[in-house]
Design a protein around this motif. Structure first.
Motif, PDB file in Angstrom:
ATOM      1  N   THR A   1       0.823  -1.210   0.000  1.00 14.16           N
ATOM      2  CA  THR A   1       0.000   0.000   0.000  1.00 14.16           C
ATOM      3  C   THR A   1       0.854   1.256   0.000  1.00 14.16           C
ATOM      4  N   GLU A   2       0.681   2.076  -1.022  1.00 11.33           N
ATOM      5  CA  GLU A   2       1.380   3.356  -1.130  1.00 11.33           C
ATOM      6  C   GLU A   2       0.429   4.450  -0.677  1.00 11.33           C
ATOM      7  N   ASN A   3       0.666   4.958   0.540  1.00  9.50           N
ATOM      8  CA  ASN A   3      -0.193   5.975   1.133  1.00  9.50           C
ATOM      9  C   ASN A   3       0.692   6.866   1.983  1.00  9.50           C
TER      10      ASN A   3
ATOM     11  N   ARG B   1      -8.169   2.262   8.176  1.00  8.86           N
ATOM     12  CA  ARG B   1      -6.784   2.027   8.603  1.00  8.86           C
ATOM     13  C   ARG B   1      -6.513   0.578   8.963  1.00  8.86           C
TER      14      ARG B   1
ATOM     15  N   ASP C   1     -11.775  13.028  -2.467  1.00  9.81           N
ATOM     16  CA  ASP C   1     -10.548  13.754  -2.810  1.00  9.81           C
ATOM     17  C   ASP C   1     -10.696  15.246  -2.561  1.00  9.81           C
TER      18      ASP C   1
ATOM     19  N   PHE D   1      -4.481  13.867   1.306  1.00  7.99           N
ATOM     20  CA  PHE D   1      -4.390  12.436   1.633  1.00  7.99           C
ATOM     21  C   PHE D   1      -5.720  11.700   1.549  1.00  7.99           C
TER      22      PHE D   1
ATOM     23  N   LEU E   1      -6.212   8.759  -0.703  1.00  2.00           N
ATOM     24  CA  LEU E   1      -5.405   7.576  -0.433  1.00  2.00           C
ATOM     25  C   LEU E   1      -6.043   6.646   0.597  1.00  2.00           C
ATOM     26  N   PHE E   2      -7.051   7.127   1.307  1.00  4.40           N
ATOM     27  CA  PHE E   2      -7.689   6.337   2.348  1.00  4.40           C
ATOM     28  C   PHE E   2      -8.978   5.739   1.792  1.00  4.40           C
ATOM     29  N   HIS E   3      -9.081   4.420   1.851  1.00  8.67           N
ATOM     30  CA  HIS E   3     -10.251   3.730   1.329  1.00  8.67           C
ATOM     31  C   HIS E   3     -11.284   3.619   2.447  1.00  8.67           C
TER      32      HIS E   3
END
Length: 599
Positions: free
Chosen positions: A113-115, A176, A482, A486, A489-491
């Motif tokens: 995961t790229e976050n 998270r 968005d 950030f 980037l958070f689902h």
């Protein structure tokens, strides 16, 4: 170098050396210790002397002018370049009056995961499943991962891990949880102990990577599953009365010797501890939580690092993320800082406003003795890690060790083994689809998988009607957002797959036997998938090649669900946020797996 003062004498204890050095430091030096912000490496391992993508100041400014020496590194180059950059940073720090070495820290960077707000993909380091996948294995793979990760961190000069994350994933929608060890407290505690042993060893010393266990006192019970990075997710709730359950992993972390603890952003709502109402402010601002509970009741004597950007808004890349000053939004930056210090925090994550703290001391609002208390803890940890004696690393060793063949092979095995088989239906002849036979030529149709990896399953064909079977890899469902920095980037949000996707899968399943791989970074609603597909597997950070190894039985898939799979969105809404695995009539219970029998 001749020994000229006690802190330079390696025969003394870390406490004795830190106490001696503390007496020699200026107020500016001591305040600089209390800030821990983002840093980035430059091309070819150089120092960045401009404002970076997320860093706020040139490197020389924060090191030489602000006297800071704790940095959370984001972008890194090759392992050799990373080691070169770390050495350049230590050489810069050596130019300061007392040559206090830098403690380089990082968020997790061994998975997928790229976050930038939470983790990084491997990028040269060996690649492993996300912590959820390690929890699905629940065995010695966790210790092996931690030992290898420590070796690779040490090789490039990283001496502090801003992990493990031991929050219980009690709210299925929370964004998270991919970095947690799942919902079960006992499984989380087992994983935590192995993790700390692998990174720190029996005790923190010269060969350790110091761990900052997070997010105290448990960040899982987020109201509606929203994340506390964002204003709409600031509240933590305990409708099931399970605060003590979420605290249990932190008790275990303290007993196992974690070097640091990080409180979460969230603010508790209607929480009482032993009959005492807890102030509804972010945990790092909460003296009842940090000083009374963590320090006095639980006996933690290590470093308390706040989560990032509690004091000022974070403005970067054309977007803003408001300061996570939940419950104290009305306070000025100075008063927010004052409250966090009064709560008992030692270090401000994501901030570099040393002038603000200096002013609080010089105007008498913070006693210098309080600064000494935190500075002493931070110095002692540096001495325990051996940074004052030798902070440098070997570029050649870094190039040889990081991401080496043996480490990559271990990570590959763990990825494949972590695959969780949830359904493996039989055909008319009673033959299950898994394991896929490797000894005969089969035709396969794939989506979401590289053709190169798919060729190990058979001859790749362009249409499902031409295939003996199909493999479709599905990304995790979520609601794209968005607006804030950030946020994309958070689902977060819904766990349901879109109707169009489900319709297309039904079409594929109508033409050939179908294997579906569901990315389980959160417990997606799989109810429609088990009605459509012959075989359903869940993964938590697995490459195409590792998935193929699991599907063919080259490496037996043995992962067990680290959380339950809810049957419907309504089931989630009717379960309390703080009670793990509590949705009514789950589709799959935590710990579930279908055993695949070798052919």
């Amino acid at each position: 170098m001749s020994v000229t003062s006690h802190h330079q004498n390696p025969r003394l204890t870390s406490t004795e050396r830190a106490a001696d050095l503390l007496t020699r430091l200026s107020l500016e030096d001591k305040v600089g210790l209390m800030f821990h912000t983002v840093i980035e490496s430059g091309p070819n391992g150089t120092l960045v002397e401009t404002t970076g993508a997320l860093s706020k100041s040139p490197t020389s400014t924060v090191v030489l002018d602000k006297r800071m020496n704790h940095f959370n590194v984001h972008g890194l180059g090759t392992p050799r370049e990373a080691a070169r950059w770390a050495n350049a940073l230590q050489a810069l720090a050596a130019q300061t009056e007392h040559a206090i070495p830098v403690t380089i820290s990082t968020d997790p960077r061994h998975a997928f995961t790229e976050n930038a707000g939470a983790s990084f993909a491997a990028h040269g380091f060996s690649q492993w499943p996300e912590p959820l996948g390690l929890a699905a294995l629940d065995d010695a793979d966790i210790l092996e991962h931690a030992r290898i990760a420590r070796t690779e961190y040490l090789a490039v000069g990283i001496r502090m891990a801003l992990h493990p994350q031991v929050d219980l994933a009690s709210e299925p929608r929370w964004g998270r949880q991919f970095q947690t060890f799942g919902a079960d407290p006992e499984r989380t505690i087992r994983a935590l102990r192995a993790y700390l042993e692998g990174f720190q060893g029996a005790h923190v010393g010269e060969g350790s990577v110091a761990c900052v266990t997070k997010h105290f006192p448990g960040a899982g019970p987020q109201l509606g599953g929203e994340d506390a990075h964002f204003p709409y997710g600031r509240e933590q709730v305990y409708p099931g009365g399970q605060f003590a359950l979420h605290l249990a992993p932190f008790r275990a972390a303290i007993a196992a010797g974690t070097a640091g603890i990080m409180p979460y952003y969230g603010m508790p709502v209607d929480l009482q501890i032993d009959g005492e109402p807890i102030e509804p402010v972010g945990f790092s601002f909460n003296r009842q939580i940090v000083t009374r509970l963590l320090r006095e009741v639980l006996g933690f004597t290590g470093v308390v690092v706040t989560d990032w950007e509690l004091i000022h808004d974070n403005v970067a890349q054309g977007q803003v993320l408001p300061a996570k000053a939940w419950g104290v939004e009305h306070l000025s930056p100075a008063d927010r800082m004052l409250k966090a210090i009064a709560a008992g925090c030692d270090q401000f994550g994501g901030e570099e406003c040393t002038d603000l703290l200096l002013d609080l001391v010089r105007t008498g609002r913070v006693a210098e003795a309080r600064i000494d208390e935190s500075a002493m803890r931070l110095l002692e940890l540096k001495f325990r890690l051996g940074l004052f004696d030798d902070p440098y690393v070997d570029e050649d060793e870094a190039a040889e060790v990081v991401g080496c063949a043996a480490h990559n092979e271990a990570g590959f095995r763990a990825q494949a083994a972590s695959v969780t088989v949830l359904r493996n239906a039989q055909d008319d002849k009673g033959t299950p689809l898994l394991p896929v036979p490797r000894e005969q030529e089969l035709r396969v149709y794939v989506e979401g998988m590289s053709e190169k990896a798919a060729r190990r399953l058979g001859r790749v064909v362009p249409r499902p009607e031409d295939a003996d079977f199909a493999v479709v890899r599905l990304p995790a469902p979520y609601e794209p957002r968005d607006d804030l920095l950030f946020e994309s980037l958070f689902h977060q949000g819904s766990l349901e797959y879109r109707p169009g996707l489900l319709s297309r899968l039904r079409t594929v399943a109508g033409k050939t036997r179908l294997i579906v791989d569901a990315n389980l970074e959160r417990p997606a609603i799989l109810t429609p998938l088990v009605d459509i597909a012959d075989t359903v597997v869940g993964t938590y950070g697995v490459s195409d090649e590792a998935l193929v190894a699991a599907l063919t039985g080259q490496i037996a898939p043995r992962g067990r669900l680290p959380f339950e799979i809810p049957r419907s969105p309504g089931a989630i809404e009717n379960s309390p946020e703080d009670v793990p695995n509590s949705t009514p009539d789950p589709l799959f219970a935590a710990g579930f797996r279908v055993e695949v029998v070798p052919r």
